[in-house]
Design a protein around this motif. Structure first.
Motif, PDB file in Angstrom:
ATOM      1  N   SER A  56     -91.336  63.265  24.520  1.00 44.76           N
ATOM      2  CA  SER A  56     -91.412  61.859  24.909  1.00 44.76           C
ATOM      3  C   SER A  56     -91.458  60.941  23.695  1.00 44.76           C
ATOM      4  N   TYR A  57     -92.175  61.361  22.673  1.00 47.83           N
ATOM      5  CA  TYR A  57     -92.215  60.561  21.452  1.00 47.83           C
ATOM      6  C   TYR A  57     -90.811  60.424  20.860  1.00 47.83           C
ATOM      7  N   SER A  98     -95.106  66.030  25.125  1.00 48.71           N
ATOM      8  CA  SER A  98     -95.563  64.832  24.411  1.00 48.71           C
ATOM      9  C   SER A  98     -94.655  64.525  23.225  1.00 48.71           C
ATOM     10  N   PHE A 142     -97.848  64.169  28.759  1.00 44.52           N
ATOM     11  CA  PHE A 142     -98.960  65.089  28.491  1.00 44.52           C
ATOM     12  C   PHE A 142     -99.570  65.595  29.794  1.00 44.52           C
ATOM     13  N   ILE A 195     -96.008  58.718  26.742  1.00 40.81           N
ATOM     14  CA  ILE A 195     -96.482  60.004  26.248  1.00 40.81           C
ATOM     15  C   ILE A 195     -97.632  60.532  27.105  1.00 40.81           C
TER      16      ILE A 195
END
Length: 171
Positions: free
Chosen positions: A88-89, A85, A63, A59
């Motif tokens: 990706s999570y 972010s 970011f 993450i």
């Protein structure tokens, strides 16, 4: 369906991962980003590496690239960073499930991720007072999803081990 069990992948090279992320970022910097249906190459590569190498790309990297994309697009600072972010999570949360499917199944798994990231960016724009960009902006998620099999083929190529082992080659 699981990929061929005899197909063993070599460890991913950190330099290749970094090169692919920077190359995808450069592709997103090209002027075709103004086209509504243009794919988001950086999101594609981030999701790919989050699924295939969750310990090497996380993450924080998403970011960082999101902030760089915000600066490039002169967008609200944090718009892309938040979207990447959360993207990706989502990819990290399903990194064990996705490799078990075939190409079409993988595409069905990543499409909601790309759509959610796009909707988050649109929601942030609406909350700060920008107008609604219109539905053609969602086409980007579909074109990014259509590139998934090509990305998988290209990004896994350096890790593929020869199926027939040769005694003269160590790997």
């Amino acid at each position: 369906m699981r990929p061929d069990p005899e197909y063993l992948l070599l460890p991913a090279n950190r330099a290749f991962i970094a090169f692919s992320l920077v190359f995808a970022f450069i592709l997103d910097l090209l002027p075709w980003g103004r086209i509504a249906w243009a794919p988001d190459f950086l999101a594609l590569v981030l999701v790919f590496w989050n699924i295939h190498q969750p310990r090497k790309v996380g993450i924080g990297i998403a970011f960082l690239f999101g902030v760089l994309m915000d600066v490039h697009d002169a967008a609200l600072l944090g718009e892309h960073a938040l979207a990447y972010s959360l993207l990706s999570y989502g990819a990290l949360s399903m990194h064990r499930r996705v490799p078990w499917f075939g190409p079409f199944g993988k595409m069905l798994h990543v499409l909601p991720l790309f759509l959610a990231a796009q909707l988050i960016a649109i929601l942030v724009r609406i909350l700060v007072g920008s107008g609604l960009p219109g539905w053609p902006i969602l086409l980007s998620s579909f074109t990014t999803t259509l590139l998934w099999p090509i990305a998988e083929l290209l990004l896994l190529a350096p890790q593929r081990r020869a199926i027939e082992r040769d005694e003269n080659r160590p790997l």
